[in-house]
Design a protein around this motif. Structure first.
Motif, PDB file in Angstrom:
ATOM      1  N   ASP A 397      20.674 129.706   4.709  1.00 54.50           N
ATOM      2  CA  ASP A 397      20.032 130.507   5.750  1.00 54.50           C
ATOM      3  C   ASP A 397      20.887 130.347   7.163  1.00 54.50           C
ATOM      4  O   ASP A 397      20.495 130.851   8.248  1.00 54.50           O
ATOM      5  CB  ASP A 397      18.654 129.887   5.842  1.00 54.50           C
ATOM      6  N   GLY A 398      21.785 129.800   6.917  1.00 54.98           N
ATOM      7  CA  GLY A 398      23.161 129.954   8.121  1.00 54.98           C
ATOM      8  C   GLY A 398      22.898 128.661   9.050  1.00 54.98           C
ATOM      9  O   GLY A 398      23.535 128.509   9.769  1.00 54.98           O
ATOM     10  N   THR A 399      22.155 127.816   8.481  1.00 56.04           N
ATOM     11  CA  THR A 399      21.827 126.647   9.264  1.00 56.04           C
ATOM     12  C   THR A 399      23.016 125.517   8.827  1.00 56.04           C
ATOM     13  O   THR A 399      23.665 125.590   7.681  1.00 56.04           O
ATOM     14  CB  THR A 399      20.758 125.984   9.184  1.00 56.04           C
ATOM     15  N   LEU A 400      23.322 124.447   9.762  1.00 57.93           N
ATOM     16  CA  LEU A 400      24.255 123.477   9.312  1.00 57.93           C
ATOM     17  C   LEU A 400      23.530 122.026   9.302  1.00 57.93           C
ATOM     18  O   LEU A 400      22.838 121.688  10.272  1.00 57.93           O
ATOM     19  CB  LEU A 400      25.336 123.584  10.393  1.00 57.93           C
ATOM     20  N   THR A 401      23.927 121.408   8.368  1.00 56.58           N
ATOM     21  CA  THR A 401      23.222 119.713   8.742  1.00 56.58           C
ATOM     22  C   THR A 401      24.666 119.060   8.447  1.00 56.58           C
ATOM     23  O   THR A 401      25.701 119.173   7.738  1.00 56.58           O
ATOM     24  CB  THR A 401      22.330 119.426   7.418  1.00 56.58           C
ATOM     25  N   TYR A 402      24.400 117.876   9.115  1.00 58.22           N
ATOM     26  CA  TYR A 402      25.520 116.911   9.040  1.00 58.22           C
ATOM     27  C   TYR A 402      24.903 115.561   8.342  1.00 58.22           C
ATOM     28  O   TYR A 402      23.724 114.972   8.826  1.00 58.22           O
ATOM     29  CB  TYR A 402      26.100 116.410  10.531  1.00 58.22           C
ATOM     30  N   THR A 403      25.869 115.308   7.313  1.00 53.22           N
ATOM     31  CA  THR A 403      25.506 113.746   6.727  1.00 53.22           C
ATOM     32  C   THR A 403      26.522 112.690   6.906  1.00 53.22           C
ATOM     33  O   THR A 403      27.787 112.995   6.638  1.00 53.22           O
ATOM     34  CB  THR A 403      25.219 114.083   5.060  1.00 53.22           C
ATOM     35  N   GLU A 404      26.049 111.604   7.552  1.00 54.23           N
ATOM     36  CA  GLU A 404      27.145 110.507   7.787  1.00 54.23           C
ATOM     37  C   GLU A 404      27.882 110.208   6.434  1.00 54.23           C
ATOM     38  O   GLU A 404      27.075 109.987   5.535  1.00 54.23           O
ATOM     39  CB  GLU A 404      26.686 109.336   8.626  1.00 54.23           C
ATOM     40  N   LEU A 405      29.222 110.104   6.728  1.00 56.49           N
ATOM     41  CA  LEU A 405      29.993 109.507   5.420  1.00 56.49           C
ATOM     42  C   LEU A 405      29.878 107.850   5.439  1.00 56.49           C
ATOM     43  O   LEU A 405      30.330 107.274   6.288  1.00 56.49           O
ATOM     44  CB  LEU A 405      31.318 109.931   5.509  1.00 56.49           C
ATOM     45  N   LYS A 406      29.105 107.503   4.581  1.00 53.44           N
ATOM     46  CA  LYS A 406      29.216 106.070   4.100  1.00 53.44           C
ATOM     47  C   LYS A 406      29.530 105.514   2.993  1.00 53.44           C
ATOM     48  O   LYS A 406      30.123 104.405   3.044  1.00 53.44           O
ATOM     49  CB  LYS A 406      27.659 105.756   4.186  1.00 53.44           C
ATOM     50  N   GLY A 407      29.781 106.176   1.950  1.00 53.70           N
ATOM     51  CA  GLY A 407      30.299 105.665   0.680  1.00 53.70           C
ATOM     52  C   GLY A 407      29.436 105.335  -0.220  1.00 53.70           C
ATOM     53  O   GLY A 407      29.909 104.685  -1.124  1.00 53.70           O
ATOM     54  N   ASP A 408      28.343 106.110  -0.369  1.00 49.20           N
ATOM     55  CA  ASP A 408      27.206 106.005  -1.282  1.00 49.20           C
ATOM     56  C   ASP A 408      27.733 106.922  -2.482  1.00 49.20           C
ATOM     57  O   ASP A 408      27.594 108.038  -2.647  1.00 49.20           O
ATOM     58  CB  ASP A 408      26.027 106.387  -0.771  1.00 49.20           C
ATOM     59  N   VAL A 409      28.116 106.105  -3.632  1.00 45.52           N
ATOM     60  CA  VAL A 409      28.618 106.827  -4.890  1.00 45.52           C
ATOM     61  C   VAL A 409      27.580 106.509  -5.925  1.00 45.52           C
ATOM     62  O   VAL A 409      27.426 105.622  -6.380  1.00 45.52           O
ATOM     63  CB  VAL A 409      29.989 106.410  -5.238  1.00 45.52           C
ATOM     64  N   LEU A 410      27.324 107.794  -6.674  1.00 47.49           N
ATOM     65  CA  LEU A 410      26.368 107.737  -7.782  1.00 47.49           C
ATOM     66  C   LEU A 410      26.948 108.563  -8.904  1.00 47.49           C
ATOM     67  O   LEU A 410      27.223 109.607  -8.654  1.00 47.49           O
ATOM     68  CB  LEU A 410      24.982 108.167  -7.425  1.00 47.49           C
ATOM     69  N   LEU A 411      27.031 107.921 -10.087  1.00 50.52           N
ATOM     70  CA  LEU A 411      27.306 108.485 -11.126  1.00 50.52           C
ATOM     71  C   LEU A 411      26.182 108.319 -12.374  1.00 50.52           C
ATOM     72  O   LEU A 411      25.777 107.276 -12.388  1.00 50.52           O
ATOM     73  CB  LEU A 411      28.441 107.923 -12.118  1.00 50.52           C
ATOM     74  N   LYS A 412      25.861 109.190 -12.719  1.00 50.66           N
ATOM     75  CA  LYS A 412      24.486 109.306 -13.523  1.00 50.66           C
ATOM     76  C   LYS A 412      24.567 110.040 -14.896  1.00 50.66           C
ATOM     77  O   LYS A 412      24.730 111.318 -14.871  1.00 50.66           O
ATOM     78  CB  LYS A 412      23.177 110.113 -12.838  1.00 50.66           C
ATOM     79  N   ASN A 413      24.574 109.380 -15.966  1.00 51.90           N
ATOM     80  CA  ASN A 413      24.383 109.972 -17.274  1.00 51.90           C
ATOM     81  C   ASN A 413      25.697 111.030 -17.503  1.00 51.90           C
ATOM     82  O   ASN A 413      25.584 112.020 -17.939  1.00 51.90           O
ATOM     83  CB  ASN A 413      23.303 110.752 -17.816  1.00 51.90           C
ATOM     84  N   VAL A 414      26.666 110.507 -17.243  1.00 49.33           N
ATOM     85  CA  VAL A 414      28.044 111.167 -17.170  1.00 49.33           C
ATOM     86  C   VAL A 414      28.554 111.014 -18.682  1.00 49.33           C
ATOM     87  O   VAL A 414      28.913 110.045 -19.186  1.00 49.33           O
ATOM     88  CB  VAL A 414      29.066 110.696 -16.291  1.00 49.33           C
ATOM     89  N   ASP A 415      29.146 112.394 -19.170  1.00 48.39           N
ATOM     90  CA  ASP A 415      29.756 112.482 -20.123  1.00 48.39           C
ATOM     91  C   ASP A 415      31.160 113.206 -19.958  1.00 48.39           C
ATOM     92  O   ASP A 415      31.161 114.062 -19.103  1.00 48.39           O
ATOM     93  CB  ASP A 415      28.997 113.378 -21.456  1.00 48.39           C
ATOM     94  N   PHE A 416      32.099 112.963 -20.645  1.00 42.56           N
ATOM     95  CA  PHE A 416      33.437 113.516 -20.612  1.00 42.56           C
ATOM     96  C   PHE A 416      34.643 113.342 -21.691  1.00 42.56           C
ATOM     97  O   PHE A 416      34.552 112.236 -22.228  1.00 42.56           O
ATOM     98  CB  PHE A 416      34.019 112.883 -19.070  1.00 42.56           C
ATOM     99  N   SER A 417      35.086 114.384 -21.769  1.00 47.76           N
ATOM    100  CA  SER A 417      36.101 114.276 -22.848  1.00 47.76           C
ATOM    101  C   SER A 417      37.575 115.089 -22.386  1.00 47.76           C
ATOM    102  O   SER A 417      37.476 116.163 -21.746  1.00 47.76           O
ATOM    103  CB  SER A 417      35.894 115.229 -24.032  1.00 47.76           C
ATOM    104  N   TYR A 418      38.566 114.335 -22.547  1.00 46.33           N
ATOM    105  CA  TYR A 418      39.888 115.133 -22.175  1.00 46.33           C
ATOM    106  C   TYR A 418      40.158 116.307 -23.115  1.00 46.33           C
ATOM    107  O   TYR A 418      40.648 117.339 -22.759  1.00 46.33           O
ATOM    108  CB  TYR A 418      41.043 114.232 -21.992  1.00 46.33           C
ATOM    109  N   VAL A 419      39.974 115.859 -24.485  1.00 48.34           N
ATOM    110  CA  VAL A 419      40.217 117.091 -25.612  1.00 48.34           C
ATOM    111  C   VAL A 419      38.817 117.054 -26.267  1.00 48.34           C
ATOM    112  O   VAL A 419      37.964 116.117 -26.413  1.00 48.34           O
ATOM    113  CB  VAL A 419      40.936 116.315 -26.603  1.00 48.34           C
ATOM    114  N   GLU A 420      38.475 118.565 -26.436  1.00 54.21           N
ATOM    115  CA  GLU A 420      37.108 118.765 -26.910  1.00 54.21           C
ATOM    116  C   GLU A 420      37.197 118.090 -28.317  1.00 54.21           C
ATOM    117  O   GLU A 420      37.750 118.083 -29.327  1.00 54.21           O
ATOM    118  CB  GLU A 420      37.026 120.176 -27.244  1.00 54.21           C
TER     119      GLU A 420
END
Length: 648
Positions: A397-420
């Motif tokens: 909608d053209g608005t801007l919001t600012y979120t303070e950089l705190k360093g809150d990191v979350l990984l949730k149910n992550v799957d990953f493969s380098y090779v299929e």
């Protein structure tokens, strides 16, 4: 991290079909880039080439006219006015030669300027493209083979642009012009020349096709050899430690023999093509002399497109013999340039292959900005460096919001493969609150480094979510995401320059005082101060004049000067002795204070004070908790810690 460094780029097509492919797309693209780079100078060069080529065909016309005039004066028995007819033609011809010489000089000088400028632009384009390639590209391609694009492949393009293409244009114009001059004198003798040229064409197609195939293979083999040589240079200490000199030599012999065979076959075809065509030209010369002599003696009615010469005469036969030499010589030159063209286009195709590689995709729109808080605690953007950072998040909608950089990191149910089909991470969830120190332990290949690669977005996850301060990291621009992260890798990379410049690499606007402060924090200041030139000491060859531990300390200082809210330490102290580690650990504790820190370590003693320790096994987190909690569980971590051995 997966490191299939032995996998090179897609193999080049082999055989004549590959050659036809190069003659199309690669040539068209090279010429398009060349024209776009020099739209004004190239037409000038082309005009000079065309002019010098046309002038090269004029002697045949002037020779014929001069000989015809001499014949007429001889038959009449009156040489009055011979000088007035012959000398002006000689003067005109000499004047044209002088102008042609000037045009040749102009086009060679301009071509040198254009070629080197074009290659410079191409190297820049390749380097710029390389900076936008994902880490995966460098993990799956030999670095020496990539280097070959800048050296061997670019050099083959140089030969194509500076020599082969101009020579082909000039030779082609001469061949066409001489052919029509021949037709204007005698169609009968021209047909004999065409028959000889047809033989030249068949030989060129047969021999040239074979050489083209092996020149393409040679180009690929050079890249492979250079990749292997660089690999051995980088690993020379390992080779000597394990006494693998003989094995390295044997492997190199295999790669070198492959290059030798492809080069030998390519050049054996190429070297035989010239002499064969030259001798065909000599035979054709004799045939033309014989046929012309017969026509001259028998006075058989002549046919020409000009209709000016009813019979073959000396004034026609002598220039025709010279034109035959000129015609076959230029046809031979065209055939000789085929190999250079193939090599140049093979190099161009390899360069374009790199330039067309899929770039690193960045669809993020959330950026990192300097921020400040007003008296009500509201965050606003500022151009000054305040030490406070915020995520600038534009909305639909053209608005801007600012979120303070705190360093809150979350990984949730992550799957990953380098090779299929080969899953590296399975349903991994990590919660790192601001200021927490999170440690990953586990055997090599368990997926520890992979997690940090995903946080950096060196690779993108297949399933699950990663959030940074509540924002999906796919929405954050990669450059801004990585600017908020400090990373110290197990494999240290130092660049040519001073110690100060290497530390400042972490933040280019850092002052000398900032760099020295970071060095003191990491414990590097002590050994740097004892060096002859201190912080002005020059480093080269990845800091080979420093110990592994000293290099690691500089890398830690480089991360410290960046002053990021999140730190990733991938075996950051693995190359430091126990005494130095105690000094560094104290500085690291100060560095990590107030930051979210991810630590990967084999030495369990370095992770004891972590807030959370996660034990990975085969891509899954099997245990998590503090040191005391995991010891109390008496599980995998307990057996590792009490077993008095380090992880491998």
């Amino acid at each position: 991290m997966s490191n299939n460094s032995n996998q090179g780029p897609r193999n080049l097509p082999r055989g004549v079909s590959a050659t036809r492919k190069f003659n199309g797309a690669a040539l068209k693209r090279t010429l398009k880039m060349l024209w776009k780079s020099y739209p004004v100078l190239l037409p000038v060069v082309l005009c000079c080439i065309v002019f010098s080529a046309l002038v090269a065909t004029l002697p045949a016309i002037f020779n014929q006219q001069i000989l015809a005039a001499i014949e007429d004066f001889y038959r009449q028995g009156d040489w009055t006015g011979a000088k007035e007819v012959i000398i002006p033609k000689i003067i005109i011809l000499a004047s044209l030669y002088i102008v042609s010489l000037l045009s040749v000089f102009a086009h060679t000088q301009l071509m040198a300027y254009i070629t080197q400028g074009f290659l410079g632009k191409m190297r820049k384009a390749v380097f710029d493209k390389m900076q936008n390639l994902p880490i995966k590209y460098f993990d799956t391609n030999k670095h020496g083979d990539i280097m070959s694009h800048y050296t061997n492949d670019i050099d083959s393009i140089r030969q194509l642009v500076s020599q082969s293409i101009p020579s082909l244009i000039q030779a082609g114009i001469v061949v066409v012009t001489v052919f029509f001059i021949m037709l204007s004198y005698s169609i009968w003798i021209t047909l004999v020349v065409v028959g000889g040229v047809f033989c030249l064409f068949l030989v060129t197609k047969k021999v040239g096709g074979g050489s083209a195939k092996y020149f393409i293979r040679q180009q690929k083999a050079i890249g492979k050899a250079e990749g292997y040589i660089q690999e051995m240079m980088n690993g020379q200490k390992v080779v000597k430690v394990f006494c693998h000199e003989d094995k390295s030599i044997a492997e190199f012999d295999k790669v070198n023999n492959e290059l030798y065979e492809d080069s030998r076959r390519a050049h054996s075809y190429a070297n035989i093509l010239g002499p064969i065509n030259m001798n065909i030209g000599n035979i054709l010369y004799v045939i033309i002399a014989t046929v012309g002599g017969v026509l001259l003696l028998t006075q058989v009615p002549n046919i020409s497109i000009s209709g000016l010469y009813p019979v073959v005469s000396i004034s026609i036969l002598v220039p025709f013999l010279n034109m035959t030499k000129q015609f076959t010589g230029n046809v031979n030159q065209v055939s000789q340039q085929i190999n250079s063209v193939v090599m140049g286009l093979a190099g161009a195709e390899r360069v374009f292959e790199l330039m067309d590689a899929e770039p690193e995709v960045d669809d993020g729109y959330v950026t990192l900005v300097n921020a400040k808080k007003d008296e009500n605690g509201n965050i606003t953007e500022t151009s000054e460096r305040t030490g406070l950072w915020a995520w600038k998040h534009p909305h639909g909608d053209g608005t801007l919001t600012y979120t303070e950089l705190k360093g809150d990191v979350l990984l949730k149910n992550v799957d990953f493969s380098y090779v299929e089909g080969r899953q590296v991470l399975k349903n991994v969830s990590v919660y790192a609150n601001p200021g927490q120190k999170v440690a990953f332990v586990g055997a090599t290949g368990a997926g520890k480094t992979t997690i940090t690669n995903l946080i950096n977005r060196f690779y993108d996850i297949e399933d699950g979510k990663i959030r940074y301060d509540g924002i999906n990291i796919n929405k954050i621009k990669k450059s801004d995401l990585r600017r908020s992260l400090g990373i110290v890798l197990q494999e240290t990379n130092l660049f040519t320059g001073t110690v100060m410049e290497n530390i400042r690499y972490g933040r280019l606007d850092a002052t000398d005082e900032d760099c020295i402060k970071a060095a003191k924090l990491s414990g590097a200041d002590d050994f740097i101060s004892r060096m002859p030139k201190g912080y002005d000491t020059e480093l080269s060859n990845n800091g080979s004049n420093l110990s592994q531990g000293q290099r690691q300390l500089i890398a830690i200082a480089r991360a410290a000067v960046a002053d990021p809210p999140v730190m990733i330490l991938d075996e950051a102290t693995s190359s430091i002795d126990t005494r130095t580690e105690a000094i560094v650990q104290k500085g690291m504790d100060s560095l990590m204070k107030g930051r979210t820190v991810f630590v990967i370590a084999h030495r369990l003693s370095t992770v004891k004070n972590s807030d959370v320790i996660m034990v990975l096994e085969r891509g899954e987190i099997i245990e998590r908790g503090s040191h005391k909690e995991l010891i109390a569980q008496k599980g995998k971590y307990y057996s590792l810690y009490t077993g008095a051995f380090e992880l491998e």
